[in-house]
Design a protein around this motif. Structure first.
Motif, PDB file in Angstrom:
ATOM      1  N   PRO A   1       0.998  -1.330   0.091  1.00  0.00           N
ATOM      2  CA  PRO A   1      -0.087   0.097  -0.036  1.00  0.00           C
ATOM      3  C   PRO A   1       0.828   1.236   0.168  1.00  0.00           C
ATOM      4  O   PRO A   1       1.762   1.278   0.936  1.00  0.00           O
ATOM      5  CB  PRO A   1      -0.683  -0.134   1.407  1.00  0.00           C
ATOM      6  CG  PRO A   1      -0.832  -1.532   1.617  1.00  0.00           C
ATOM      7  CD  PRO A   1       0.757  -2.215   1.319  1.00  0.00           C
ATOM      8  N   CYS A   2       0.417   2.270  -1.097  1.00  0.00           N
ATOM      9  CA  CYS A   2       1.540   3.420  -0.998  1.00  0.00           C
ATOM     10  C   CYS A   2       0.488   4.604  -1.215  1.00  0.00           C
ATOM     11  O   CYS A   2      -0.400   4.579  -2.176  1.00  0.00           O
ATOM     12  CB  CYS A   2       2.096   3.314  -2.411  1.00  0.00           C
ATOM     13  SG  CYS A   2       3.686   4.531  -2.525  1.00  0.00           S
ATOM     14  N   VAL A   3       0.783   5.491  -0.236  1.00  0.00           N
ATOM     15  CA  VAL A   3      -0.132   6.719  -0.041  1.00  0.00           C
ATOM     16  C   VAL A   3       0.430   7.905  -0.310  1.00  0.00           C
ATOM     17  O   VAL A   3       1.802   8.036   0.322  1.00  0.00           O
ATOM     18  CB  VAL A   3      -0.755   6.682   1.335  1.00  0.00           C
ATOM     19  CG1 VAL A   3      -1.522   7.949   1.581  1.00  0.00           C
ATOM     20  CG2 VAL A   3      -1.730   5.417   1.362  1.00  0.00           C
ATOM     21  N   VAL A   4       0.194   8.970  -1.033  1.00  0.00           N
ATOM     22  CA  VAL A   4       0.725  10.267  -0.896  1.00  0.00           C
ATOM     23  C   VAL A   4      -0.302  11.246  -0.056  1.00  0.00           C
ATOM     24  O   VAL A   4      -1.376  11.420  -0.163  1.00  0.00           O
ATOM     25  CB  VAL A   4       0.849  10.899  -2.518  1.00  0.00           C
ATOM     26  CG1 VAL A   4       1.231  12.484  -2.537  1.00  0.00           C
ATOM     27  CG2 VAL A   4       1.499   9.796  -3.374  1.00  0.00           C
ATOM     28  N   CYS A   5       0.520  12.039   0.493  1.00  0.00           N
ATOM     29  CA  CYS A   5      -0.225  12.853   1.402  1.00  0.00           C
ATOM     30  C   CYS A   5       0.999  14.081   1.725  1.00  0.00           C
ATOM     31  O   CYS A   5       2.052  13.973   1.565  1.00  0.00           O
ATOM     32  CB  CYS A   5      -0.718  12.456   2.428  1.00  0.00           C
ATOM     33  SG  CYS A   5       0.325  11.423   3.755  1.00  0.00           S
TER      34      CYS A   5
END
Length: 272
Positions: free
Chosen positions: A173-177
């Motif tokens: 899982p890879c998230v940008v924030c």
């Protein structure tokens, strides 16, 4: 009947080249390109929506393992291309003669797995897609629960990132924030923040990583911002015993992730 494309001036060929080369085109269209059987299989297994598939029979003949070819969704449009066209649309060589256009996904922090004592890797201001891809590959190998990319200087669907991750982009899982959003999320869940930095730090193997842990790393050039340094529960460093004063960020990330593996699994045989 499968459409055969032999012209380099074909509109679909031109669009695919733009998807490979331009982040602006990927953002505008909401599409990105995936090359190779392994990568495409992992992409499909992760639930991504495949729109179009381009194959080159001449290149695919070298691969006789039919099971290695991913099962394509029935809704995907299929095209056969000449070798000349394939060499034009491919970002790299040796991708087994198959490329697909895939719909992008937006992932959020709240979608991350809710499990006890997670191991999360946080990257601030990463700019080299190859480094991010290599970190995702190590994160997959180390069983990390997520990679969070804060304030990135590259987009997640860069073809070099997909390539260097060897498909791990689809399994981790890879998230940008923003950094602020990530810090708030980690503190809300009680996950310890360990920042990798040279100043005011202790060696990494003297730091407890058995509870919920976020390993936070910055760029090789400037390191982490003060926002992360102040939010940290502990500052850690990798001893540098030679003349150079830093390691590649992907190498550092792998070292720190596997220290968490060592602490959490002790002397258990981790081989499959």
């Amino acid at each position: 009947m499968t459409e055969i494309i032999t012209s380099l001036q074909n509109a679909k060929v031109k669009r695919l080249v733009l998807l490979q080369q331009k982040s602006s085109e990927r953002r505008k269209s909401g599409l990105f390109a995936v090359e190779g059987r392994r990568e495409l299989r992992r992409c499909i297994d992760a639930g991504y929506e495949v729109e179009e598939v381009f194959t080159c029979k001449e290149l695919m003949k070298a691969f006789t393992d039919d099971e290695a070819l991913p099962t394509l969704p029935s809704c995907a449009l299929a095209y056969e291309v000449s070798r000349t066209v394939y060499e034009k649309i491919a970002y790299r060589g040796g991708t087994e003669g198959i490329i697909a256009t895939v719909r992008c996904k937006e992932h959020t922090l709240e979608e991350l797995p809710k499990k006890a004592n997670p191991l999360i890797v946080v990257l601030e201001g990463v700019e080299k897609p190859g480094n991010l891809g290599a970190i995702l590959r190590s994160a997959d190998a180390a069983g990390a629960d997520a990679v969070v990319v804060c304030d990135p200087l590259t987009d997640l669907y860069n073809p070099n990132l997909i390539r260097s991750s060897v498909g791990a982009f689809f399994s981790v899982p890879c998230v940008v924030c923003s950094s602020e959003e990530c810090i708030a999320y980690l503190k809300k869940r009680g996950i310890r923040i360990l920042t990798a930095q040279l100043q005011d730090s202790e060696v990494y193997y003297d730091t407890d990583m058995q509870q919920g842990t976020a390993i936070v790393m910055g760029t090789e050039a400037t390191g982490l911002t003060d926002l992360w340094r102040k939010a940290a529960n502990a500052h850690i460093r990798i001893p540098m015993l030679g003349r150079v004063d830093s390691l590649n960020v992907s190498v550092s990330a792998a070292i720190l992730m596997y220290e968490a593996v060592r602490q959490r699994h002790g002397t258990l045989n981790m081989e499959r």
